[in-house]
Scaffold this active site. Structure first.
Site, PDB file in Angstrom:
ATOM      1  N   ASP A  50       0.854  -1.185   0.000  1.00 43.18           N
ATOM      2  CA  ASP A  50       0.000   0.000   0.000  1.00 43.18           C
ATOM      3  C   ASP A  50       0.891   1.237   0.000  1.00 43.18           C
ATOM      4  O   ASP A  50       1.846   1.320   0.772  1.00 43.18           O
ATOM      5  CB  ASP A  50      -0.916   0.001   1.234  1.00 43.18           C
ATOM      6  CG  ASP A  50      -2.090   0.956   1.091  1.00 43.18           C
ATOM      7  OD1 ASP A  50      -1.842   2.163   0.891  1.00 43.18           O
ATOM      8  OD2 ASP A  50      -3.238   0.502   1.198  1.00 43.18           O
TER       9      ASP A  50
ATOM     10  N   THR B 278     -16.306  -2.388  -8.989  1.00 43.00           N
ATOM     11  CA  THR B 278     -17.467  -1.677  -8.448  1.00 43.00           C
ATOM     12  C   THR B 278     -18.657  -1.738  -9.402  1.00 43.00           C
ATOM     13  O   THR B 278     -18.483  -1.808 -10.629  1.00 43.00           O
ATOM     14  CB  THR B 278     -17.110  -0.198  -8.193  1.00 43.00           C
ATOM     15  OG1 THR B 278     -18.288   0.545  -7.890  1.00 43.00           O
ATOM     16  CG2 THR B 278     -16.452   0.444  -9.404  1.00 43.00           C
ATOM     17  N   ASP B 279     -19.857  -1.654  -8.839  1.00 40.66           N
ATOM     18  CA  ASP B 279     -21.049  -1.598  -9.684  1.00 40.66           C
ATOM     19  C   ASP B 279     -21.135  -0.300 -10.466  1.00 40.66           C
ATOM     20  O   ASP B 279     -21.893  -0.204 -11.438  1.00 40.66           O
ATOM     21  CB  ASP B 279     -22.321  -1.792  -8.856  1.00 40.66           C
ATOM     22  CG  ASP B 279     -22.525  -0.758  -7.759  1.00 40.66           C
ATOM     23  OD1 ASP B 279     -21.645   0.106  -7.566  1.00 40.66           O
ATOM     24  OD2 ASP B 279     -23.569  -0.829  -7.079  1.00 40.66           O
ATOM     25  N   GLU B 280     -20.341   0.709 -10.089  1.00 40.01           N
ATOM     26  CA  GLU B 280     -20.416   1.997 -10.785  1.00 40.01           C
ATOM     27  C   GLU B 280     -19.942   1.903 -12.230  1.00 40.01           C
ATOM     28  O   GLU B 280     -20.243   2.790 -13.040  1.00 40.01           O
ATOM     29  CB  GLU B 280     -19.637   3.066 -10.019  1.00 40.01           C
ATOM     30  CG  GLU B 280     -20.250   3.352  -8.662  1.00 40.01           C
ATOM     31  CD  GLU B 280     -19.725   4.626  -8.026  1.00 40.01           C
ATOM     32  OE1 GLU B 280     -19.572   5.636  -8.736  1.00 40.01           O
ATOM     33  OE2 GLU B 280     -19.496   4.607  -6.807  1.00 40.01           O
TER      34      GLU B 280
ATOM     35  N   SER C 208     -12.407   5.022 -14.889  1.00 40.83           N
ATOM     36  CA  SER C 208     -11.071   4.474 -14.630  1.00 40.83           C
ATOM     37  C   SER C 208     -11.151   3.039 -14.133  1.00 40.83           C
ATOM     38  O   SER C 208     -10.300   2.214 -14.477  1.00 40.83           O
ATOM     39  CB  SER C 208     -10.330   5.357 -13.616  1.00 40.83           C
ATOM     40  OG  SER C 208     -10.887   5.261 -12.327  1.00 40.83           O
ATOM     41  N   LYS C 209     -12.170   2.708 -13.352  1.00 42.38           N
ATOM     42  CA  LYS C 209     -12.333   1.325 -12.889  1.00 42.38           C
ATOM     43  C   LYS C 209     -12.766   0.411 -14.034  1.00 42.38           C
ATOM     44  O   LYS C 209     -12.314  -0.732 -14.127  1.00 42.38           O
ATOM     45  CB  LYS C 209     -13.347   1.272 -11.747  1.00 42.38           C
ATOM     46  CG  LYS C 209     -12.840   1.826 -10.437  1.00 42.38           C
ATOM     47  CD  LYS C 209     -11.680   1.022  -9.869  1.00 42.38           C
ATOM     48  CE  LYS C 209     -12.110  -0.336  -9.363  1.00 42.38           C
ATOM     49  NZ  LYS C 209     -10.989  -1.072  -8.715  1.00 42.38           N
TER      50      LYS C 209
ATOM     51  N   LEU D 265      -0.041   4.085   0.973  1.00 48.01           N
ATOM     52  CA  LEU D 265      -0.497   4.939   2.072  1.00 48.01           C
ATOM     53  C   LEU D 265      -0.893   6.325   1.580  1.00 48.01           C
ATOM     54  O   LEU D 265      -0.422   7.351   2.059  1.00 48.01           O
ATOM     55  CB  LEU D 265       0.562   5.031   3.179  1.00 48.01           C
ATOM     56  CG  LEU D 265       0.883   3.711   3.889  1.00 48.01           C
ATOM     57  CD1 LEU D 265       1.950   3.921   4.956  1.00 48.01           C
ATOM     58  CD2 LEU D 265      -0.375   3.100   4.517  1.00 48.01           C
TER      59      LEU D 265
ATOM     60  N   VAL E 117     -26.680  16.463   2.329  1.00 45.23           N
ATOM     61  CA  VAL E 117     -27.394  15.506   1.477  1.00 45.23           C
ATOM     62  C   VAL E 117     -27.497  16.116   0.089  1.00 45.23           C
ATOM     63  O   VAL E 117     -28.071  17.200  -0.078  1.00 45.23           O
ATOM     64  CB  VAL E 117     -28.797  15.203   2.036  1.00 45.23           C
ATOM     65  CG1 VAL E 117     -29.560  14.281   1.092  1.00 45.23           C
ATOM     66  CG2 VAL E 117     -28.695  14.598   3.434  1.00 45.23           C
TER      67      VAL E 117
ATOM     68  N   TYR F 168     -14.126   8.486 -12.014  1.00 43.92           N
ATOM     69  CA  TYR F 168     -13.781   7.321 -11.190  1.00 43.92           C
ATOM     70  C   TYR F 168     -14.292   6.039 -11.824  1.00 43.92           C
ATOM     71  O   TYR F 168     -13.543   5.063 -11.998  1.00 43.92           O
ATOM     72  CB  TYR F 168     -14.361   7.474  -9.781  1.00 43.92           C
ATOM     73  CG  TYR F 168     -14.491   6.159  -9.051  1.00 43.92           C
ATOM     74  CD1 TYR F 168     -13.370   5.389  -8.763  1.00 43.92           C
ATOM     75  CD2 TYR F 168     -15.741   5.664  -8.665  1.00 43.92           C
ATOM     76  CE1 TYR F 168     -13.489   4.169  -8.109  1.00 43.92           C
ATOM     77  CE2 TYR F 168     -15.869   4.455  -8.013  1.00 43.92           C
ATOM     78  CZ  TYR F 168     -14.744   3.710  -7.732  1.00 43.92           C
ATOM     79  OH  TYR F 168     -14.860   2.487  -7.097  1.00 43.92           O
TER      80      TYR F 168
ATOM     81  N   ALA G 168      -6.876   1.399  -5.283  1.00 41.50           N
ATOM     82  CA  ALA G 168      -7.545   2.280  -6.250  1.00 41.50           C
ATOM     83  C   ALA G 168      -7.879   3.604  -5.588  1.00 41.50           C
ATOM     84  O   ALA G 168      -8.157   3.661  -4.387  1.00 41.50           O
ATOM     85  CB  ALA G 168      -8.825   1.644  -6.778  1.00 41.50           C
TER      86      ALA G 168
END
Length: 354
Positions: A31, A132-134, A161-162, A33, A214, A158, A81
């Protein structure tokens, strides 16, 4: 021995702790960090010879190559990530560097290592891509949940990129034969999550007397998955998943953001009431929606349930109670997570919010 990337981050650290609580098989944990990682998340493993922590970047091919040849892992689980949508909107460059270029460099290091294993070791090796589901984009309110057959239609830097990283992993499997597994999870929550993400941000702001921001009308819908259940799903896929396959991981617990805020406030009202006796709901403040905000995500995890027998064990309300309680009793961790540039980032992201 397995190699884990990003094992000081939220999901990675929970996975490392969960793995070593259930197995004597060691972990090499790499990692760099970054701002969202926290060595204190792994403090319980100090002195544990099964855990080898390496402060380093997955894009450092010399480092990764040396670690692979020294420790000879049978599998690699890729958590590392950049993962915050809002930050990707402000500055996409770190996401392109870490999630795309970093994954490419890691793939090449692992491919070189894997190609020099024996035939039997090659067949047994696994690369697990934690995604990810995104990457699927957004769903209409009445649309069926995402299955593994849904195309990748990412809407944020994001998510793009995933999706790119997932496509690289798929290509390395089909072109070079690298044995890969991909998982795509819904929104995780639980202990040790950096408090820029929705639930820990609510908890920290509530306790600090600040507004609970929110976005928009708060009716965005997410499928919430407790991080411990996610760790169990990853173990199941690593043990028995079909090489080259993708598995969706979700709990089927769709909640609007307003429902999440309301439940967090109820738990805090019970566990640590405000001094003035009012509900924490008084701190809720609607703020301008973020650009391109996906309205709904939902995961269909039927394949994982039927093929590998996995099912979530922690209901949303129980997992959220565990999460709130953890933050209430881990002030030192919170202090370490919010030092350095945290206040400046929050001031920039929520300018004008009390």
């Amino acid at each position: 021995m397995i190699l884990v990337t990003g094992g000081a981050g939220f999901i990675g650290a929970n996975f490392v702790l969960d793995w070593l609580a259930q197995s004597d098989e060691g972990i090499v944990n790499v990692d760099k960090l970054g701002y969202a990682a926290n060595r204190q998340s792994l403090a319980a493993l100090d002195g544990d010879s099964r855990h080898v922590f390496v402060h380093g970047d997955i894009a450092d091919r010399a480092l990764v190559t040396a670690l692979l040849h020294e420790h000879r892992p049978r599998a690699m689980i890729h958590f590392a990530a950049e993962s915050h949508v809002d930050r990707s909107i402000h500055d996409p460059s770190p996401f392109m560097e870490s999630n795309i270029a970093g994954t490419f460099a890691l793939l090449e290091s692992v491919r070189d290592y894997w190609q020099n294993l024996s035939v039997e070791q090659q067949a047994a090796f696994r690369w697990m891509q934690v995604s990810t589901d995104e990457v699927y984009g957004a769903l209409e309110p009445d649309a069926a949940a995402f299955t593994e057959m849904h195309p990748c239609l990412p809407n944020s830097p994001y998510a793009a990129s995933k999706a790119a990283a997932d496509h690289l992993v798929r290509a390395w499997h089909h072109t070079y034969g690298l044995p890969v597994l991909t998982t795509r999870c819904s929104n995780n929550f639980g202990p040790r999550q950096f408090p820029e993400k929705f639930i820990p941000l609510l908890i920290l702001n509530a306790l600090s007397g600040r507004s609970l921001p929110v976005y928009g009308d708060g009716l965005q819908v997410r499928d919430w998955l407790y991080v411990g259940d996610h760790c169990g799903a990853i173990r199941a896929v690593l043990a028995s998943g079909e090489v080259g396959a993708t598995y969706n991981i979700g709990a089927g617990q769709e909640k609007t953001n307003l429902e999440v805020v309301d439940t967090v406030c109820s738990l805090l009202d019970e566990l640590q009431p405000r001094a003035d006796g009012r509900s924490y709901r008084a701190q809720i403040e609607h703020v301008a929606d973020r650009p391109g905000h996906d309205r709904r995500y939902a995961i269909d995890a039927t394949l994982l349930r039927t093929e590998l027998g996995w099912a979530p064990a922690v209901p949303f309300e129980g997992g959220l109670r565990n999460t709130v309680s953890w933050y209430l009793t881990n002030a030192t961790w919170l202090q370490s997570a919010t030092r350095d540039g945290y206040a400046a980032w929050m001031a920039q992201q929520y300018a004008g919010v009390r």
